[in-house]
Structure formats: structure tokens, C-alpha cells
Design a protein around this motif. Structure first.
Motif, PDB file in Angstrom:
ATOM      1  N   GLY A 124       1.390 -11.871 -25.360  1.00  0.00           N
ATOM      2  CA  GLY A 124       2.422 -12.774 -25.861  1.00  0.00           C
ATOM      3  C   GLY A 124       3.407 -13.228 -24.799  1.00  0.00           C
ATOM      4  N   ARG A 125       3.759 -12.351 -23.872  1.00  0.00           N
ATOM      5  CA  ARG A 125       4.752 -12.705 -22.853  1.00  0.00           C
ATOM      6  C   ARG A 125       4.225 -13.717 -21.841  1.00  0.00           C
ATOM      7  NH1 ARG A 125       5.579  -7.584 -24.407  1.00  0.00           N
ATOM      8  NH2 ARG A 125       7.719  -6.967 -24.946  1.00  0.00           N
ATOM      9  N   ASP A 126       2.924 -13.969 -21.849  1.00  0.00           N
ATOM     10  CA  ASP A 126       2.357 -14.940 -20.909  1.00  0.00           C
ATOM     11  C   ASP A 126       2.513 -16.374 -21.397  1.00  0.00           C
ATOM     12  OD1 ASP A 126       1.543 -12.798 -19.365  1.00  0.00           O
ATOM     13  OD2 ASP A 126      -0.462 -12.730 -20.252  1.00  0.00           O
ATOM     14  N   TYR A 127       2.987 -16.576 -22.650  1.00  0.00           N
ATOM     15  CA  TYR A 127       2.986 -17.911 -23.239  1.00  0.00           C
ATOM     16  C   TYR A 127       4.345 -18.225 -23.870  1.00  0.00           C
ATOM     17  CZ  TYR A 127      -2.020 -17.331 -22.695  1.00  0.00           C
ATOM     18  OH  TYR A 127      -3.275 -17.113 -22.172  1.00  0.00           O
ATOM     19  N   ALA A 128       4.770 -19.472 -23.703  1.00  0.00           N
ATOM     20  CA  ALA A 128       5.995 -19.925 -24.368  1.00  0.00           C
ATOM     21  C   ALA A 128       5.768 -20.078 -25.869  1.00  0.00           C
ATOM     22  CB  ALA A 128       6.452 -21.250 -23.774  1.00  0.00           C
ATOM     23  N   TYR A 129       4.556 -20.510 -26.258  1.00  0.00           N
ATOM     24  CA  TYR A 129       4.252 -20.769 -27.666  1.00  0.00           C
ATOM     25  C   TYR A 129       2.853 -20.266 -28.003  1.00  0.00           C
ATOM     26  CZ  TYR A 129       7.894 -24.170 -26.557  1.00  0.00           C
ATOM     27  OH  TYR A 129       9.045 -24.765 -26.108  1.00  0.00           O
ATOM     28  N   MET A 130       2.679 -20.012 -29.301  1.00  0.00           N
ATOM     29  CA  MET A 130       1.318 -19.798 -29.801  1.00  0.00           C
ATOM     30  C   MET A 130       1.127 -20.672 -31.037  1.00  0.00           C
ATOM     31  SD  MET A 130       1.239 -16.102 -31.733  1.00  0.00           S
ATOM     32  CE  MET A 130       2.383 -15.690 -33.069  1.00  0.00           C
TER      33      MET A 130
ATOM     34  N   ILE B 209       4.559 -21.497 -32.897  1.00  0.00           N
ATOM     35  CA  ILE B 209       5.581 -20.455 -32.959  1.00  0.00           C
ATOM     36  C   ILE B 209       6.103 -20.193 -31.555  1.00  0.00           C
ATOM     37  CG2 ILE B 209       5.997 -18.027 -33.507  1.00  0.00           C
ATOM     38  CD1 ILE B 209       3.736 -18.258 -35.585  1.00  0.00           C
ATOM     39  N   ARG B 210       7.412 -20.038 -31.424  1.00  0.00           N
ATOM     40  CA  ARG B 210       8.020 -19.661 -30.155  1.00  0.00           C
ATOM     41  C   ARG B 210       7.821 -18.146 -29.985  1.00  0.00           C
ATOM     42  NH1 ARG B 210      11.458 -23.018 -27.477  1.00  0.00           N
ATOM     43  NH2 ARG B 210      11.781 -24.200 -29.411  1.00  0.00           N
ATOM     44  N   THR B 211       6.996 -17.768 -29.043  1.00  0.00           N
ATOM     45  CA  THR B 211       6.514 -16.384 -28.995  1.00  0.00           C
ATOM     46  C   THR B 211       7.615 -15.369 -28.713  1.00  0.00           C
ATOM     47  OG1 THR B 211       5.861 -16.740 -26.693  1.00  0.00           O
ATOM     48  CG2 THR B 211       4.161 -16.983 -28.358  1.00  0.00           C
ATOM     49  N   ASP B 212       8.551 -15.679 -27.797  1.00  0.00           N
ATOM     50  CA  ASP B 212       9.562 -14.672 -27.472  1.00  0.00           C
ATOM     51  C   ASP B 212      10.437 -14.379 -28.680  1.00  0.00           C
ATOM     52  OD1 ASP B 212      10.590 -17.337 -27.066  1.00  0.00           O
ATOM     53  OD2 ASP B 212      12.384 -16.417 -26.186  1.00  0.00           O
ATOM     54  N   LEU B 213      10.813 -15.412 -29.446  1.00  0.00           N
ATOM     55  CA  LEU B 213      11.617 -15.199 -30.650  1.00  0.00           C
ATOM     56  C   LEU B 213      10.828 -14.456 -31.716  1.00  0.00           C
ATOM     57  CD1 LEU B 213      13.456 -18.637 -31.043  1.00  0.00           C
ATOM     58  CD2 LEU B 213      14.193 -16.585 -29.816  1.00  0.00           C
ATOM     59  N   PHE B 214       9.576 -14.819 -31.872  1.00  0.00           N
ATOM     60  CA  PHE B 214       8.727 -14.172 -32.870  1.00  0.00           C
ATOM     61  C   PHE B 214       8.577 -12.688 -32.563  1.00  0.00           C
ATOM     62  CE2 PHE B 214       4.742 -13.324 -35.159  1.00  0.00           C
ATOM     63  CZ  PHE B 214       4.967 -14.003 -36.345  1.00  0.00           C
ATOM     64  N   MET B 215       8.384 -12.353 -31.306  1.00  0.00           N
ATOM     65  CA  MET B 215       8.234 -10.954 -30.924  1.00  0.00           C
ATOM     66  C   MET B 215       9.531 -10.169 -31.103  1.00  0.00           C
ATOM     67  SD  MET B 215       5.931 -11.642 -27.520  1.00  0.00           S
ATOM     68  CE  MET B 215       5.859  -9.952 -26.950  1.00  0.00           C
ATOM     69  N   ARG B 216      10.674 -10.827 -30.881  1.00  0.00           N
ATOM     70  CA  ARG B 216      11.953 -10.133 -30.994  1.00  0.00           C
ATOM     71  C   ARG B 216      12.413  -9.950 -32.433  1.00  0.00           C
ATOM     72  NH1 ARG B 216      16.372 -13.080 -28.026  1.00  0.00           N
ATOM     73  NH2 ARG B 216      14.907 -14.679 -27.332  1.00  0.00           N
ATOM     74  N   HIS B 217      12.107 -10.921 -33.284  1.00  0.00           N
ATOM     75  CA  HIS B 217      12.773 -10.940 -34.595  1.00  0.00           C
ATOM     76  C   HIS B 217      11.833 -10.830 -35.791  1.00  0.00           C
ATOM     77  CE1 HIS B 217      16.436 -11.979 -32.500  1.00  0.00           C
ATOM     78  NE2 HIS B 217      15.879 -13.064 -31.981  1.00  0.00           N
ATOM     79  N   CYS B 218      10.531 -10.984 -35.612  1.00  0.00           N
ATOM     80  CA  CYS B 218       9.638 -11.115 -36.768  1.00  0.00           C
ATOM     81  C   CYS B 218       8.685  -9.943 -36.946  1.00  0.00           C
ATOM     82  CB  CYS B 218       8.853 -12.429 -36.674  1.00  0.00           C
ATOM     83  SG  CYS B 218       9.905 -13.886 -36.704  1.00  0.00           S
ATOM     84  N   GLY B 219       8.998  -8.815 -36.359  1.00  0.00           N
ATOM     85  CA  GLY B 219       8.179  -7.633 -36.589  1.00  0.00           C
ATOM     86  C   GLY B 219       8.264  -7.187 -38.039  1.00  0.00           C
ATOM     87  N   LEU B 220       7.147  -6.782 -38.603  1.00  0.00           N
ATOM     88  CA  LEU B 220       7.081  -6.431 -40.026  1.00  0.00           C
ATOM     89  C   LEU B 220       7.107  -4.917 -40.201  1.00  0.00           C
ATOM     90  CD1 LEU B 220       4.357  -8.963 -41.228  1.00  0.00           C
ATOM     91  CD2 LEU B 220       6.831  -9.228 -41.298  1.00  0.00           C
TER      92      LEU B 220
END
Length: 700
Positions: A202-208, A287-298
Motif C-alpha cells: 500500500g505504501r508504494d501507491y498514492a491510490y488504489m 481510494i487514497r491509500t495512506d488515508l485508508f490505511m490510517r483511518h479505515c481499519g476494521l
């Protein structure tokens, strides 16, 4: 410089969308409330005791919920019609920047990820191939990498996926850009599969961009989405509205037609109400990956029963968490060239709904207890919950009205329904004109949105895309008939699913059928309970009162005919016959669409005369690929593992069960030994005959 990592406090804002959204939502709530109160007054007037006893109070409560539910859909469609008449929503995200600004915005590195689970390999990768080829045509392919994320459990399936992936890499010259990952443990289903990708890459990409196995997207749409995200750093998720394509069965063609005719109105209205607080549907979105990784963990739910454990329907929750973190989620119907497929049969749709029903009902825990969620996202949870809970509410309403009819027919009239609070008799009253008015108003709410959608088609000059005005009208009539036949079947089935969910019945997670028709035995077995219940109910209604019997027919008759309806709608021949008569046509069937045409008849990527396991053993290149990606750990039970290997060497894979075959397919050393043994086997042995197939011209 990329704007992907810009702090949202420094980002340009569009300050008016929140005020506009609040105004629209407030007006919607007011209209629904007034309309529901009016309907409730009419229903109270229809009831003999005007809500004077507990039974009628229950009927009124259930009616109010159902009437409000359909009222929300009505006003959403009206808003969508108004916005489309204006030429689009001026507050939508895609209207913020003109074409020149978008074209001048550089792209950022983006991953296109496709989670798969026991899907048809050639069809799935045909969609990915079409997306890749369309991106190449834009000249922007270098900014995108592609990931196939497999959770398939059967060796025959994931070996076929891996072989097809390798051949697709060759075909598209994408070695090092197109990746395949087979997850050995499918923890937390699709959301866990995406989370595994994010932890690793995920950290290799700005978006997915997340695709489903039946998704396909246009290259221009993908590049537009990336540029919008670059220009709007406050946006965490940008969701498209996928159109249904590639329908062959009659059922799928009805769904596809409804999606293309009615869908634009409802999605425009929904997007206009939600604006920057939209829902995420789990696919065909960026999806903006850095935000998704920081805030969207389930996190696992901490409740009880249904409300304990992993979250099954993850997408709405992830959108809500993104909003809670202060970022925007947009759904944009104007982003075209976004496609998916419909389940081919009613049985397949209902099988999928079983999982969705449980997942959406889980959201009740988050609706009540998750802190700091935005109002719009709580309403999205409520909407998802009611999309399934409305079925048992409707069923309960039918049961209570049947009890009311039975009581009035078989029991003497009760002149003191509330004996403790009243000293005077209550005379039952019947107002047939109120009943007729109430039925007509309900039909108005249900059917006017569809007629507005047809009017929108005519006003926007799209009639030829649906076969012309005459065939469009006939297609709508057929769709209305089928939707009325299916509504009671869905109602009863969803009611069962809600009960199973509340009792936390464990579900099996399986791949979706994309092509098979429904057999008569399967249909009668699955629909028999509803059919028997409907026969008993209509028989009781006839015995009580002929008028009550006729009132019950719109619900009872579709349930009685459920099995033949299910079978006939699954037939591809009927669907293709409707197409030849130019009925239920959609725009993609009327004009050339490279993405749709690419998946209509997918080019095979695997050999036809060898199984995937046989090809993995015999084909030298594929054998090297599978060995390179297989694990090299020692098996737990080496003696049993060696016995399976020797049996496979001598007799082939047919003597092994699924677990044994999976163990050999995951073992690099076993694959190497099998390859050498197969190529040195006698000609008349199992592997010798298979080697003959490889050497023939029919292979590959």
C-alpha cells in the motif's frame, strides 16, 4: 508535485456543498414526514376501529415504517429527475474542475486491485485485460500497476488463475507490472484480502482502484478519477456508479434494463443528497491509500451474537470511518465507463443477498454505538439495514392484516376494544373510498419514479439506445410485471435471511455463479416453503371473504408461481429471444463498446485439454512459475505427504482428494519431482498420455 499527500487544512475547499446537503436532507426529511403522516391518517381511517386496539396499533406502526421507506425512494428519484433536467448537479465533485485543468494535472502512481474468490478465470481476466488495453490506449498505462488478489481455496482453481495471470503478463508485456498473490489463509474475506495487499504494497501507491471479479472500467474514467483525487486532497474515496452489462439470461436482462433506465435517476438523487458524505460500494472506486490505511481499519465487533466478530459488509463502514476522520467520500454518476455484471438467476441473487443481509444488519451496532460518525453515514447504515429489514416488516404487516380480517369474520364485533379506558362502545366503521385512495397513493409512490425515469430517457434523446419509444414502453411494462412477480419472493426470502442473521446462523462464503441456469428441481426445492405458505394463506382468505382473497392475490400468486418464475427467468434462450426482438435493450448493446465487447466472448488464457494441475506439472514454463511462487517449508506429516506424491506420480491426481492435491500444489519440491517423473513416464501410463497431449498441436 503530487497533491496526494497534501494536508487537508491546506487544500482548496468548496464551502457550499455542506450547506446545500443539509438543506436537501432537511427538505427530504420534512417531505417524507408529511407524506407519512398523511398516509398514516388514511390507513387509520381504513381500519375498522381506527387504531383503537393493540392489533391495529401494530398495523399502523408497520405501515408507517413501510410508507416512509417508499417515500424516501420517491423523493430521491424526484430530486434525481430535477438535477438531470438542470444538466447535472452543480455541487458535484466532477463539476469543480474544467477539462483543461484536468488534462494539465499529472497522474500519481496507482494500483488497480482485483480480489477474486473461485471466479471463472477467463471471464475475470477478460475484464482486467479490457481495462489494461483501454488504459494503454490513453497513453497513461505507465502510471498504473495491477494486482490479482486470490482467496480461492481449491488448487485446480488457483493454479488456473496463476497460469492465466502468467500468460496475460506475456500477452500484455506487463511482467513486473501485473502481479498475482494467492493468500494461503483467507482471513476476513474480501476486506482481509485488500488489507493484506495494503500491508505489503500500500505504501508504494498514492491510490488504489478496487475492482470486483466482474468489473471492467474505461481508461479515460480511471485517469479522470486519479486527476480529480490529485486536485482534491480532502477526498478519501471517489465512487463511480457501475452500469450492468453482458446480461444473457432473462433475469439478468431485466436487471440490466432497470439499471440503465431507472438507475440514473436514483443515483443522481442519492448523490445529490449525500454529496461529500457518500457511501462506498466496495468496487469500481478509487481510494487514497495512506488515508485508508490510517483511518479505515476494521476492528472486530465487540457485541454479542450477530454483533460480535468480523464485519462482513465492510464498504459502508470504511466510508463512514473515512468521513469520521474528516475526509470526503463522493459518489459521481457522471463518471461513465464503469461496469459490472448482474447475477444470472434469481437463485444466485438471493444467495448473494443472504450474506449481504447479515452484513447490513451488523451495521445496527455501529449505527447506535460507533462514536463520531457523520449523520449521513449513519443514515447510510439505516438505509442498508432497512433494505433487508423492510421484508420482515412487510411480512409482519401482512400477517397482522390477515389476523384483523380473520378476527372480524370469525369473532363477534368487540364494541369495547379498550375496556379499561372507555365507558362507551366503539362502532366499527368501513370507508372503502379511503382504502381505494390509500392504495392509489401507494402505487403513485412506487411507480411514478419509474415513469419519471422513462420521461428522462425521452427528454435526453436516449430512446434509440433502448430500441425506440415503442419498444421502450413495452420493455418497461414487462419489467414492471416481472418486478411485481419477484417482490413477494424476495420479501419472503429476505425475511428468512433476517431471522437467520439475528440467530447468527453461520454462512458459507462461496464463489458466485456467473453463467449457470436454474434447474426445475433446484427451483422447487428452494421455493417450496413459500409456495405452500401462499396456497394456505390464499385458501384461508377465500374461506374468510372473497374480497380479502382478491386483496391477497398480488402477494400470494407470485409466491405460488415462484418456482416456474425462477426457472424461466434463468433461461438464456428467453433472454436472447427478448434481445432479438429488441426488447430490454441498453446503450452498450446499441453501440460499439470495447470494454463490453471484450468480455462478451473472452479469449481463453488456459489450455482446454489439460486440467490446471496437469498443466502446472507438465508445462516447463508454468512448472517453473508455480515452483517459484510455491512455499518451500517441510510438510508437517512428511510420511503422508510422500505417499500422496508417490500416488500422484503413478496414478495421476484423480486418486487424491482436495486437501492432498492442495498440499502438493503448494509444495515447490513436489511440483519439481512430479514434472521430472511425468516426462519420463511410460507412454501408456497416465502421465505418459498427458505428455502426448502437450506434444500435440492442440495444446496451448
Amino acid at each position: 508535485m503530487s497533491l496526494a499527500m497534501t494536508d487537508p487544512a491546506d487544500a482548496p475547499t468548496v464551502p457550499r456543498w455542506k450547506a446545500v446537503a443539509a438543506t436537501r436532507r432537511g427538505l427530504l426529511i420534512l417531505l417524507v414526514l408529511v407524506q407519512t403522516l398523511g398516509g398514516l391518517y388514511g390507513m387509520q381511517s381504513v381500519l375498522p376501529y381506527h387504531g383503537g386496539n393493540l392489533l391495529e396499533k401494530g398495523i399502523l406502526f408497520l405501515f408507517a415504517v413501510l410508507f416512509a421507506w417508499i417515500s424516501v425512494g420517491f423523493w430521491t428519484a424526484v430530486l434525481g429527475f430535477w438535477l438531470r433536467r438542470r444538466g447535472g448537479d452543480p455541487y458535484s465533485l466532477v463539476r469543480h474542475y474544467d477539462a483543461a485543468t484536468l488534462a494539465a494535472t499529472p497522474l500519481a502512481r496507482t494500483a488497480v486491485v482485483m480480489p477474486v474468490y473461485n471466479e471463472p478465470v477467463d471471464r475475470t481476466l477478460a475484464g482486467l485485460r479490457a481495462t489494461i488495453e483501454d488504459l494503454r490506449a490513453t497513453g497513461e498505462l505507465d502510471h498504473f500497476d495491477f494486482y490479482i488478489l486470490s482467496d480461492s481455496r481449491d488448487a485446480e482453481q488457483w493454479l488456473a488463475e496463476r497460469s492465466a495471470w502468467y500468460r496475460l503478463c506475456d500477452e500484455q508485456d506487463l511482467h513486473g507490472r501485473l502481479f498475482y498473490r494467492h493468500r494461503p489463509v483467507n482471513l476476513n474475506f474480501k476486506s482481509g484480502n485488500v488489507a493484506d495487499f495494503l500491508r505489503r504494497w500500500g505504501r508504494d501507491y498514492a491510490y488504489m482502484v478496487v475492482l470486483d471479479a466482474d468489473s471492467v472500467m474505461g481508461g479515460n474514467t480511471l485517469t479522470r478519477m486519479v486527476r480529480h483525487m490529485e486536485l482534491a486532497p480532502r477526498v478519501g474515496i471517489l465512487q463511480t456508479s457501475p452500469s450492468l452489462i453482458n446480461a444473457h439470461s432473462a433475469f439478468a436482462r431485466f436487471q440490466q434494463f432497470a439499471n440503465r433506465v431507472y438507475g440514473p435517476l436514483f443515483t443522481a438523487g442519492l448523490a445529490g443528497i449525500q454529496l461529500g458524505e457518500a457511501a462506498y460500494w466496495g468496487h469500481n472506486a478509487i481510494i487514497r491509500t495512506d488515508l485508508f490505511m490510517r483511518h479505515c481499519g476494521l476492528r472486530r465487533l465487540a457485541g454479542f451474537g450477530l454483533f460480535k466478530g468480523p464485519i462482513m459488509s465492510h464498504d459502508f463502514v470504511e466510508a463512514a470511518y473515512m468521513g469520521r476522520a474528516g475526509y470526503e467520500v463522493w459518489m459521481e454518476p457522471e463518471l461513465d465507463e464503469s461496469y459490472e455484471e448482474s447475477p444470472p438467476t434469481l437463485v444466485d441473487e438471493l444467495t448473494r443477498d443472504r450474506r449481504w443481509a447479515k452484513g447490513n444488519l451488523q451495521h445496527a451496532w455501529l449505527f447506535f454505538f460507533a462514536p463520531k460518525l457523520r449523520f449521513a453515514h449513519r443514515m447510510a447504515f439505516l438505509n442498508g439495514i432497512l433494505s433487508y429489514l423492510s421484508s420482515p416488516i412487510w411480512l409482519a404487516f401482512l400477517i397482522l392484516t390477515s389476523i384483523e380480517a380473520t378476527r372480524l369474520t370469525l369473532w363477534p364485533i368487540d364494541y369495547f376494544p379498550e375496556q379499561r379506558t372507555s365507558m362507551f362502545p366503539v362502532w366499527p366503521e368501513w370507508h372503502p373510498h379511503w382504502a381505494v385512495g390509500l392504495v392509489l397513493s401507494t402505487l403513485f409512490l412506487l411507480f411514478v419514479p419509474k415513469f419519471l425515469a422513462v420521461l428522462d430517457v425521452l427528454l435526453t434523446g436516449r430512446r434509440r439506445q433502448h430500441g425506440g419509444a415503442g419498444r421502450l414502453f413495452l420493455s418497461v411494462c414487462l419489467e414492471l410485471l416481472v418486478s411485481m412477480l419477484l417482490a413477494p419472493i424476495r420479501m419472503l426470502t429476505h425475511s428468512r435471511y433476517v431471522l437467520e442473521a439475528l440467530f447468527n446462523v453461520r454462512l458459507h462464503w462461496g464463489g458466485q455463479n456467473r453463467t449457470d441456469e436454474t434447474g426445475w428441481r433446484q427451483a422447487f426445492m428452494s421455493q417450496a416453503p413459500g409456495t405452500l405458505l401462499a396456497i394456505a394463506w390464499s385458501g384461508l382468505a377465500l374461506a374468510l371473504d372473497p374480497m380479502f382473497f382478491f386483496w391477497s392475490l398480488p402477494v400470494a400468486l407470485p409466491l405460488i408461481l415462484a418456482a416456474p418464475t425462477s426457472v424461466l427467468l434463468s433461461r438464456v434462450a428467453i433472454g436472447e429471444g427478448l434481445r432479438r426482438r429488441r426488447l430490454l435493450l441498453t446503450p452498450e448493446e446499441q453501440r460499439l463498446s470495447p470494454q463490453v465487447d471484450a468480455i462478451a466472448a473472452p479469449r481463453p488464457l488456459n489450455t482446454a485439454r489439460l486440467t490446471a494441475f496437469e498443466a502446472a506439472v507438465l508445462d516447463p514454463r508454468l512448472n517453473r512459475v508455480h515452483r517459484a511462487l510455491a512455499r518451500r517449508r517441510r510438510p508437517v506429516d512428511r510420511e503422508a505427504h510422500e505417499q500422496w506424491l508417490q500416488r500422484c506420480m503413478s496414478d495421476g491426481p484423480e486418486g487424491l482428494n482436495r486437501r492432498q492435491l492442495n498440499a502438493l500444489a503448494r509444495d515447490a519440491d513436489a511440483l519439481g519431482r512430479l514434472h521430472r517423473a511425468a516426462w519420463t513416464a511410460p507412454r501408456d501410463s497416465y502421465w505418459g498420455e498427458r505428455v502426448g497431449v502437450v506434444k500435440s498441436r492442440d495444446y496451448g
